[in-house]
Design a protein around this motif. Structure first.
Motif, short mmCIF file in Angstrom:
data_model
loop_
_atom_site.label_atom_id
_atom_site.label_comp_id
_atom_site.label_asym_id
_atom_site.label_seq_id
_atom_site.Cartn_x
_atom_site.Cartn_y
_atom_site.Cartn_z
N UNK A 140 -7.39 42.80 3.87
CA UNK A 140 -7.74 42.55 5.26
C UNK A 140 -8.63 43.68 5.75
N UNK A 141 -8.74 43.85 7.04
CA UNK A 141 -9.63 44.85 7.64
C UNK A 141 -8.86 45.82 8.52
N UNK A 142 -7.63 46.12 8.17
CA UNK A 142 -6.77 46.97 8.98
C UNK A 142 -7.15 48.43 8.77
N UNK A 143 -7.44 49.13 9.88
CA UNK A 143 -7.89 50.51 9.80
C UNK A 143 -6.85 51.51 10.33
N UNK A 144 -5.81 51.03 11.00
CA UNK A 144 -4.84 51.94 11.61
C UNK A 144 -3.43 51.37 11.56
N UNK A 192 -8.73 49.15 5.25
CA UNK A 192 -9.62 50.23 5.68
C UNK A 192 -8.86 51.45 6.17
N UNK A 193 -7.62 51.63 5.74
CA UNK A 193 -6.79 52.73 6.20
C UNK A 193 -7.33 54.07 5.71
N UNK A 194 -7.40 55.04 6.62
CA UNK A 194 -7.75 56.40 6.21
C UNK A 194 -6.70 57.40 6.70
N UNK A 195 -5.59 56.89 7.22
CA UNK A 195 -4.52 57.74 7.72
C UNK A 195 -3.20 57.00 7.58
N UNK A 196 -2.12 57.76 7.43
CA UNK A 196 -0.78 57.16 7.38
C UNK A 196 -0.04 57.37 8.70
N UNK A 203 5.57 57.08 9.94
CA UNK A 203 6.77 57.90 10.15
C UNK A 203 7.75 57.25 11.12
N UNK A 204 7.29 56.25 11.85
CA UNK A 204 8.17 55.56 12.81
C UNK A 204 8.85 54.33 12.20
N UNK A 205 8.52 54.02 10.95
CA UNK A 205 9.17 52.91 10.25
C UNK A 205 10.32 53.49 9.42
N UNK A 206 11.47 53.62 10.06
CA UNK A 206 12.59 54.34 9.46
C UNK A 206 13.26 53.60 8.31
#
Length: 108
Positions: free
Chosen positions: A62-66, A86-90, A94-97
């Protein structure tokens, strides 16, 4: 004899997100546990809060960047597969426990 040729071209320009103009009957999404929305030009993970039992989400190609605020839509996930986006950051993960399996391969 005559031949008719019809050519239809449709061009849609809008941002794709995980929301649809289709209205599902009340309660349909509440029971969904596994959702695969790969290959859909999706740009954001939004509007899945009605999928209260969702524990596996697959969003490959897909085209998910964030992933910021991802927990607001899918806070109870155990499995998130989001390959080739298109993710360049994680940031946001940290909020997905409850995450037990995570695949972010082939991103930026």
């Amino acid at each position: 004899t005559h031949t008719h040729t019809h050519t239809h071209t449709h061009t849609h320009t809008h941002t794709h997100a995980l929301h649809s103009h289709t209205q599902f009957p009340k309660g349909v999404l509440e029971g969904v546990r596994h959702l695969n929305m790969s290959n859909n030009k999706i740009t954001a993970i939004k509007n899945l809060h009605n999928c209260i039992q969702l524990d596996t989400l697959i969003l490959n190609n897909n085209l998910i960047a964030s992933l910021l605020d991802v927990n607001q839509s899918v806070g109870n996930l155990r499995v998130l597969v989001i390959r080739n986006n298109l993710l360049d950051s994680t940031l946001g993960l940290e909020k997905l426990f409850g995450i037990e399996q995570l695949d972010l391969s082939y991103n930026r």
